[in-house]
Design a protein around this motif. Structure first.
Motif, PDB file in Angstrom:
ATOM      1  N   THR A  21       0.845  -1.191   0.000  1.00 61.72           N
ATOM      2  CA  THR A  21       0.000   0.000   0.000  1.00 61.72           C
ATOM      3  C   THR A  21       0.884   1.246   0.000  1.00 61.72           C
ATOM      4  N   GLY A  22       0.629   2.134  -0.934  1.00 59.45           N
ATOM      5  CA  GLY A  22       1.500   3.282  -1.103  1.00 59.45           C
ATOM      6  C   GLY A  22       1.184   4.462  -0.218  1.00 59.45           C
ATOM      7  N   GLY A  23      -0.032   4.500   0.351  1.00 59.11           N
ATOM      8  CA  GLY A  23      -0.430   5.663   1.122  1.00 59.11           C
ATOM      9  C   GLY A  23      -0.383   5.491   2.617  1.00 59.11           C
ATOM     10  N   TYR A  24      -0.301   4.241   3.083  1.00 59.73           N
ATOM     11  CA  TYR A  24      -0.369   3.951   4.521  1.00 59.73           C
ATOM     12  C   TYR A  24      -0.065   2.466   4.698  1.00 59.73           C
ATOM     13  N   GLY A  25      -0.054   2.005   5.957  1.00 63.18           N
ATOM     14  CA  GLY A  25       0.039   0.561   6.190  1.00 63.18           C
ATOM     15  C   GLY A  25       1.387   0.030   6.590  1.00 63.18           C
ATOM     16  N   LEU A  26       2.432   0.864   6.619  1.00 64.98           N
ATOM     17  CA  LEU A  26       3.756   0.417   7.046  1.00 64.98           C
ATOM     18  C   LEU A  26       3.861   0.557   8.566  1.00 64.98           C
ATOM     19  N   ALA A  27       4.447  -0.441   9.217  1.00 63.35           N
ATOM     20  CA  ALA A  27       4.699  -0.403  10.657  1.00 63.35           C
ATOM     21  C   ALA A  27       6.191  -0.523  10.916  1.00 63.35           C
TER      22      ALA A  27
END
Length: 517
Positions: A245-251
């Motif tokens: 996901t390019g806009g969000y979702g990284l932890a």
């Protein structure tokens, strides 16, 4: 001046001394910091050793409590001077950084350009998707470039106001092919004409990175960004097609978020390698795209970073104050994770105000003790009040209540309250009706303290509950490491259960369920 670490060679010491003689203490501090690389682990220091005031930082932690911070980390001259975590969040739990993910995606596009995979930021976007049939591909859509995506000026019709409901993101999340949905959107303006916040554009960037590299943005990050920086803990959501996901979702862990900020603070240099192309960070730090926010008219945008040029600050900014803030003139990286919004300019001012010198301050035992006490205080969970346990607890314990589709997405819930280890069994409808429901089982604290469940892909859930009266139970379920807090009231009436709470948009909603057979 703090002691020079033993890793600095004799010749390097000579260069540091020369920097001090020629340019003064600020240059000396930066020259020393350039030899400090946290690839394996961060070095730490007292605030005073790095010219910062411990008492001001203790007050900053109090400010963080008013903004529901989960963590606050400060790096000055390459060393951590403050590393604090608000209970029940802890340092070992990856935190969703929401739209700060965009800045990471932009950084990956910059690396691809540095490596020669992306020939130009002015490359037309549709060229990368020549295998697709794109609706309404008029001259304006054909003119969209990678740089337009990086600056949020693509002109694609998109409804994602920074102070309202992200309608286009919600609609995109219901699609089987997100990239097709974004490419097929009509145009609302010519590229480069106006800023319009758009998580779809950054998802296209993720797709472009995959086209260029043959791997997902997550895998490319591990190879080209996270690997060199020594970031080993991360997870990243994917769309139904498998694209990161390019806009969000990284932890990420807060200490690893700080490494990304430190890469920018060191002008794209990491150890003996230059990871980012010339001019990339200069464009970020001198952002000129007007975000057109009446309540924050000074905000500017560039390369997926926010900037406050008058304060000489730029940052990766995620929903509910997931920040990687860079203050280059003060040689500082600041990281926050949180569950609420925070005033960016005020936060920058508080951090700047804690700086008292470019060189070491005298030790301040009183201030240091105050800061240490404050860190212990915020990291220790305090029990909230609990009510008396009514006879209803035994009557409803273990019963499963089932719900038809509702705004809270609850399919069924069962509270096991009379067991030696109280727990819940919760089933939620998937946001996509074609997907199966999700089941969560976890402990409940009935003593005013959260109990944490085992870590899962969605995070670590911590839950507590209390009786408000003889028939009403309140449950708080926090997704630790995310910006979500579910606070529900459950009113029991025979075989019926009335459930009230707030949806993701903060609206008060309710649902009625019945006990199963």
């Amino acid at each position: 001046m703090p002691n020079i670490r033993s890793a600095v060679s004799g010749s390097a010491l000579g260069m540091l001394a020369l920097a001090a003689l020629i340019c003064g203490p600020a240059a000396f501090a930066q020259a020393e910091a350039e030899g400090v690389w946290p690839t394996r682990q961060w070095q730490t220091s007292t605030p005073e050793e790095q010219g910062m005031d411990s008492m001001a930082l203790a007050n900053l932690l109090d400010f963080g409590k008013t903004r529901s911070l989960d963590s606050l980390l400060l790096v000055r001259h390459g060393r951590i001077v403050l590393d604090a975590y608000y209970a029940p969040y802890t340092s070992d739990i990856p935190h969703r950084i929401n739209s700060s993910t965009k800045a990471v995606v932009g950084t990956l596009a910059a690396i691809a350009h540095k490596d020669g995979l992306l020939d130009s930021f002015d490359h037309p976007v549709l060229d990368f998707f020549g295998d697709r049939s794109v609706a309404d591909a008029d001259d304006r859509k054909k003119a969209i470039t990678v740089q337009h995506l990086l600056d949020m000026t693509s002109g694609i019709d998109w409804k994602e106001p920074l102070d309202g409901r992200p309608e286009s993101v919600i609609e995109m999340s219901r699609q089987r092919d997100w990239i097709k949905f974004i490419l097929d959107r009509p145009m609302s303006s010519a590229p480069g004409e106006a800023f319009n916040y758009n998580s779809g554009g950054t998802h296209l960037l993720s797709g472009i990175i995959t086209k260029l590299t043959g791997m997902s943005a997550a895998d490319y990050a591990k190879a080209k960004l996270f690997g060199p920086l020594g970031i080993t803990v991360s997870n990243w959501w994917r769309d139904p097609q498998g694209n990161s996901t390019g806009g969000y979702g990284l932890a990420l862990l807060p200490r690893d978020m700080a490494k990304i900020g430190y890469l920018y603070l060191r002008n794209g240099q990491w150890e003996d390698k230059s990871l980012l192309p010339p001019g990339w960070i200069d464009k970020v730090s001198h952002a000129t795209v007007n975000m057109n926010m009446p309540r924050a008219p000074d905000l500017r945008y560039s390369n997926l970073f926010w900037a406050l040029p008058d304060k000489h600050v730029y940052m990766a900014n995620g929903y509910h104050c997931q920040l990687i803030m860079v203050l280059p003139r003060l040689d500082i990286v600041a990281v926050t994770t949180a569950r609420d919004f925070c005033p960016l300019g005020r936060l920058a001012d508080l951090i700047s105000g804690a700086v008292k010198s470019e060189t070491a301050l005298p030790p301040d035992t009183t201030a240091s003790n105050r800061l240490a006490d404050k860190i212990r205080e915020i990291s220790t969970e305090k029990a909230t009040e609990t009510g008396e346990t009514p006879g209803t607890a035994a009557a409803v314990s273990g019963r499963s209540y089932k719900f038809s589709a509702n705004a809270l997405n609850v399919k069924s819930i069962s509270l096991i309250l009379t067991h030696p280890s109280p727990h819940y069994d919760l089933e939620l409808y998937a946001s996509d009706p074609s997907q199966p429901s999700r089941r969560f089982i976890g402990p409940i604290g009935l003593d005013g303290l959260y109990r944490k469940a085992d870590s899962i892909v969605g995070g670590v859930f911590a839950t507590k509950g209390k009786w408000l009266n003889g028939s009403t139970f309140e449950i708080e379920r926090q997704a630790v490491g995310m910006d979500e807090l579910q606070k529900w009231t459950l009113s029991f009436d025979g075989d019926r259960l009335h459930l009230r709470g707030r949806d993701r948009a903060g609206r008060e909603v309710s649902a009625d369920g019945e006990a199963g057979g």
